[in-house]
Design a protein around this motif. Structure first.
Motif, PDB file in Angstrom:
ATOM      1  N   THR A  50      54.185  18.048  10.138  1.00  0.00           N
ATOM      2  CA  THR A  50      54.919  16.887   9.641  1.00  0.00           C
ATOM      3  C   THR A  50      55.775  16.232  10.718  1.00  0.00           C
ATOM      4  O   THR A  50      55.827  15.008  10.826  1.00  0.00           O
ATOM      5  N   SER A  51      56.437  17.041  11.532  1.00  0.00           N
ATOM      6  CA  SER A  51      57.351  16.494  12.531  1.00  0.00           C
ATOM      7  C   SER A  51      56.643  15.673  13.604  1.00  0.00           C
ATOM      8  O   SER A  51      57.262  14.837  14.255  1.00  0.00           O
ATOM      9  N   LEU A  52      55.348  15.895  13.800  1.00  0.00           N
ATOM     10  CA  LEU A  52      54.608  15.156  14.807  1.00  0.00           C
ATOM     11  C   LEU A  52      53.761  14.021  14.223  1.00  0.00           C
ATOM     12  O   LEU A  52      53.111  13.285  14.966  1.00  0.00           O
ATOM     13  N   GLU A  53      53.787  13.874  12.911  1.00  0.00           N
ATOM     14  CA  GLU A  53      52.926  12.867  12.269  1.00  0.00           C
ATOM     15  C   GLU A  53      53.178  11.447  12.777  1.00  0.00           C
ATOM     16  O   GLU A  53      52.212  10.720  13.077  1.00  0.00           O
ATOM     17  N   PRO A  54      54.426  10.974  12.888  1.00  0.00           N
ATOM     18  CA  PRO A  54      54.639   9.585  13.312  1.00  0.00           C
ATOM     19  C   PRO A  54      54.007   9.256  14.658  1.00  0.00           C
ATOM     20  O   PRO A  54      53.369   8.214  14.813  1.00  0.00           O
ATOM     21  N   GLN A  55      54.180  10.143  15.634  1.00  0.00           N
ATOM     22  CA  GLN A  55      53.616   9.823  16.939  1.00  0.00           C
ATOM     23  C   GLN A  55      52.096   9.920  16.953  1.00  0.00           C
ATOM     24  O   GLN A  55      51.424   9.125  17.617  1.00  0.00           O
ATOM     25  N   PHE A  56      51.516  10.855  16.192  1.00  0.00           N
ATOM     26  CA  PHE A  56      50.061  10.933  16.158  1.00  0.00           C
ATOM     27  C   PHE A  56      49.455   9.735  15.431  1.00  0.00           C
ATOM     28  O   PHE A  56      48.330   9.315  15.737  1.00  0.00           O
ATOM     29  N   LYS A  57      50.188   9.151  14.510  1.00  0.00           N
ATOM     30  CA  LYS A  57      49.701   7.924  13.894  1.00  0.00           C
ATOM     31  C   LYS A  57      49.683   6.790  14.909  1.00  0.00           C
ATOM     32  O   LYS A  57      48.788   5.934  14.887  1.00  0.00           O
ATOM     33  N   GLU A  58      50.661   6.788  15.802  1.00  0.00           N
ATOM     34  CA  GLU A  58      50.659   5.771  16.862  1.00  0.00           C
ATOM     35  C   GLU A  58      49.475   5.970  17.799  1.00  0.00           C
ATOM     36  O   GLU A  58      48.843   5.004  18.238  1.00  0.00           O
ATOM     37  N   TYR A  59      49.156   7.227  18.108  1.00  0.00           N
ATOM     38  CA  TYR A  59      47.993   7.483  18.957  1.00  0.00           C
ATOM     39  C   TYR A  59      46.723   7.007  18.263  1.00  0.00           C
ATOM     40  O   TYR A  59      45.851   6.379  18.880  1.00  0.00           O
ATOM     41  N   MET A  64      42.100   3.302  17.623  1.00  0.00           N
ATOM     42  CA  MET A  64      41.270   2.441  16.783  1.00  0.00           C
ATOM     43  C   MET A  64      41.338   0.978  17.225  1.00  0.00           C
ATOM     44  O   MET A  64      40.388   0.219  17.025  1.00  0.00           O
ATOM     45  N   LYS A  65      42.450   0.580  17.838  1.00  0.00           N
ATOM     46  CA  LYS A  65      42.542  -0.767  18.383  1.00  0.00           C
ATOM     47  C   LYS A  65      41.584  -0.936  19.556  1.00  0.00           C
ATOM     48  O   LYS A  65      40.944  -1.985  19.724  1.00  0.00           O
ATOM     49  N   TRP A 343      39.697  10.315  25.191  1.00  0.00           N
ATOM     50  CA  TRP A 343      40.628   9.180  25.277  1.00  0.00           C
ATOM     51  C   TRP A 343      42.071   9.687  25.314  1.00  0.00           C
ATOM     52  O   TRP A 343      42.880   9.206  26.110  1.00  0.00           O
ATOM     53  N   PHE A 344      42.397  10.648  24.475  1.00  0.00           N
ATOM     54  CA  PHE A 344      43.772  11.108  24.362  1.00  0.00           C
ATOM     55  C   PHE A 344      44.278  11.705  25.667  1.00  0.00           C
ATOM     56  O   PHE A 344      45.424  11.462  26.074  1.00  0.00           O
ATOM     57  N   TYR A 345      43.456  12.486  26.360  1.00  0.00           N
ATOM     58  CA  TYR A 345      43.903  13.149  27.580  1.00  0.00           C
ATOM     59  C   TYR A 345      43.730  12.288  28.830  1.00  0.00           C
ATOM     60  O   TYR A 345      44.109  12.712  29.927  1.00  0.00           O
ATOM     61  N   ASP A 346      43.203  11.091  28.691  1.00  0.00           N
ATOM     62  CA  ASP A 346      43.065  10.160  29.807  1.00  0.00           C
ATOM     63  C   ASP A 346      44.453   9.680  30.224  1.00  0.00           C
ATOM     64  O   ASP A 346      45.227   9.178  29.409  1.00  0.00           O
ATOM     65  N   THR A 347      44.775   9.813  31.509  1.00  0.00           N
ATOM     66  CA  THR A 347      46.099   9.447  32.016  1.00  0.00           C
ATOM     67  C   THR A 347      46.440   8.001  31.727  1.00  0.00           C
ATOM     68  O   THR A 347      47.603   7.669  31.468  1.00  0.00           O
ATOM     69  N   ASP A 348      45.444   7.120  31.761  1.00  0.00           N
ATOM     70  CA  ASP A 348      45.686   5.696  31.563  1.00  0.00           C
ATOM     71  C   ASP A 348      45.479   5.241  30.124  1.00  0.00           C
ATOM     72  O   ASP A 348      45.551   4.046  29.831  1.00  0.00           O
ATOM     73  N   ALA A 349      45.211   6.170  29.222  1.00  0.00           N
ATOM     74  CA  ALA A 349      44.967   5.813  27.820  1.00  0.00           C
ATOM     75  C   ALA A 349      45.938   6.574  26.918  1.00  0.00           C
ATOM     76  O   ALA A 349      47.124   6.265  26.864  1.00  0.00           O
ATOM     77  N   GLY A 350      45.434   7.594  26.222  1.00  0.00           N
ATOM     78  CA  GLY A 350      46.278   8.314  25.277  1.00  0.00           C
ATOM     79  C   GLY A 350      47.495   8.952  25.901  1.00  0.00           C
ATOM     80  O   GLY A 350      48.595   8.920  25.333  1.00  0.00           O
ATOM     81  N   MET A 351      47.330   9.551  27.091  1.00  0.00           N
ATOM     82  CA  MET A 351      48.467  10.222  27.725  1.00  0.00           C
ATOM     83  C   MET A 351      49.560   9.244  28.118  1.00  0.00           C
ATOM     84  O   MET A 351      50.748   9.591  28.120  1.00  0.00           O
ATOM     85  N   LYS A 352      49.177   8.023  28.424  1.00  0.00           N
ATOM     86  CA  LYS A 352      50.190   7.012  28.744  1.00  0.00           C
ATOM     87  C   LYS A 352      51.038   6.721  27.522  1.00  0.00           C
ATOM     88  O   LYS A 352      52.271   6.638  27.606  1.00  0.00           O
TER      89      LYS A 352
END
Length: 445
Positions: A50-59, A64-65, A343-352
């Motif tokens: 639950t505590s990480l839900e807001p940021q994972f929704k942003e990811y 999806m964008k 995508w998530f672990y890409d330095t210029d994508a999700g990790m940014k």
């Protein structure tokens, strides 16, 4: 100066403000394997606490964008350990696990043992993480997701290279008339000495140091101190815990000193916000990188900073740990799950994005050195120390199955017995060791 700290005669009133991942119990069954499908037009279900839900929704929104034909559905579960364990057990038995899910260092071995998590090593070797290879990640953090029974496997990838540092409020130092700020070469004796000076000169109005151990369950704090004294939390070769051995007892004694024994108030929980560094009444506290955003919001008028943790006998006492992401063995969307992780672990994508909204320190050498995580406006001015701490941190010890959860409860119980009942430190933690070793024996039958 010796690094063995002397007793702080004036007791502190609080526990450390530690931003650590909740301790979850583990579960699972022995069923195996799922299938994979096409990426475009697919839906990936991602479950996090639950505590990480807001940021994972942003990811997920950012993903999806960038890929409008792909869907990531974020679901959250409770932060309560028993409930989380039950949810995993039920989902595994019904073959209804999410495609991608939250994992954590001390839970990883049990999930692997029970065939919940997919071995990611072959997929990474095949290039399913894009340009990222296994060697790009900090090896000690990846090692937390290598099963004890088969260390060639990797059943999760760390999201952030989390470590702890020493937070200090310069404004409170000045208020007490103390000008000796924490330095990189400080020992624990230095920290305790200055903490006592602050409390004495402020007539107790300022707490010099938040007690290092909140309730005894935070291995990210006590593990490095035990190791610095020459002890061990768990020895994989012997299959035994050493939390009650003489070296460990010396460490526990050091950690419990700031609570005081004869007078004054103390607490065995860190839940009360008034007893945390962000309250503005604490001159120094041990806390993780994750506490920075909360502290920035709370201490808007204070001058505060961070420093690497003091040493004991020349050894670093910085602890570290991680939560990670895993793919379920039973996922029918493994190709799509891999695409999201790439995508998530890409330095210029999700990790940014993770650095911007989640306070993440990328778990790669390149991410630590060149990431944007340290580019924000101060305070803290010395935020880069968390990168140094991550490289040298003593990480949470990988333990068989659910024995890590047993250790958390046993050390918490021993700590409370010492503080609340006046029990002998050696006696309390020797009993805790017996409890943990019994749990280990059960897990390794």
């Amino acid at each position: 100066m010796t690094s063995r700290p002397h007793r702080v005669r004036r007791p502190t009133a609080v526990a450390a403000a530690l931003a650590v991942i909740p301790l979850f119990a583990a579960c699972g069954s022995s069923d195996t394997a799922g299938a994979s499908n096409e990426v475009e037009g697919s839906t990936v279900v991602l479950t996090t606490i639950t505590s990480l839900e807001p940021q994972f929704k942003e990811y997920a929104d950012a993903y999806m964008k960038e890929f409008p034909d792909r869907t990531v559905e974020v679901r959250s579960t409770t932060d309560d350990g028993a409930e989380y364990a039950q949810q995993l057990a039920t989902a595994r038995l019904s073959e209804d696990l999410p495609d991608v899910f939250f994992n954590v260092d001390f839970l990883a071995d049990t999930l692997a043992k029970n065939n919940v998590t997919l071995d990611l090593a072959p997929g990474i070797e095949e290039g399913k993480l894009g340009d990222l290879a296994m060697d790009d990640f900090l090896p000690q953090f990846v090692a937390q997701y290598r099963p004890l029974a088969d260390p060639e496997q990797v059943t999760g990838l760390p999201v952030s290279a989390d470590s702890v540092g020493l937070y200090y409020n310069k404004s409170l130092f000045e208020q007490a008339g103390v000008t000796e700020y924490p330095e990189a070469d400080w020992t624990w004796e230095d920290m305790y000495r200055v903490a006592e000076e602050i409390q004495s000169k402020s007539d107790g109005a300022v707490t010099g140091l938040a007690a290092p151990l909140a309730d005894g369950s935070a291995q990210i704090v006590y593990g490095p101190v035990i190791q610095a004294y020459g002890g061990y939390v768990y020895d994989a070769e012997t299959g035994k815990s050493g939390i009650g051995q003489p070296e460990a007892v010396e460490a526990w004694t050091t950690l419990l000193e700031p609570y005081g024994t004869a007078s004054g108030e103390y607490t065995t929980t860190g839940d009360d916000p008034t007893l945390q560094f962000s309250s503005g009444n604490i001159a120094m506290a041990i806390a993780s990188r994750g506490a920075v955003p909360q502290t920035q919001l709370a201490l808007t008028d204070a001058d505060w900073d961070v420093q690497v943790l003091p040493t004991i006998d020349g050894s670093s006492t910085a602890g570290g740990g991680s939560y990670g992401l895993s793919i379920a063995q039973t996922s029918e969307n493994q190709d799509a799950a891999w695409a999201f992780l790439a995508w998530f672990y890409d330095t210029d994508a999700g990790m940014k994005i993770a650095q911007e909204v989640g306070g993440v320190i990328p778990p790669t050498e390149d991410g630590i050195s060149n990431g944007t995580w340290k580019d924000g406006e101060p305070p803290p001015a010395s935020i880069e120390i968390f990168g140094e701490s991550a490289r040298t941190a003593v990480l949470l010890t990988q333990m068989p199955g659910a024995s890590a959860s047993v250790m958390a409860e046993a050390t918490k119980k021993a700590t409370q017995e010492v503080l609340l009942e006046g029990r002998d430190v050696a006696e309390a933690f020797q009993e805790a060791e017996e409890t943990v070793n019994a749990a280990i024996a059960k897990e390794t039958k």
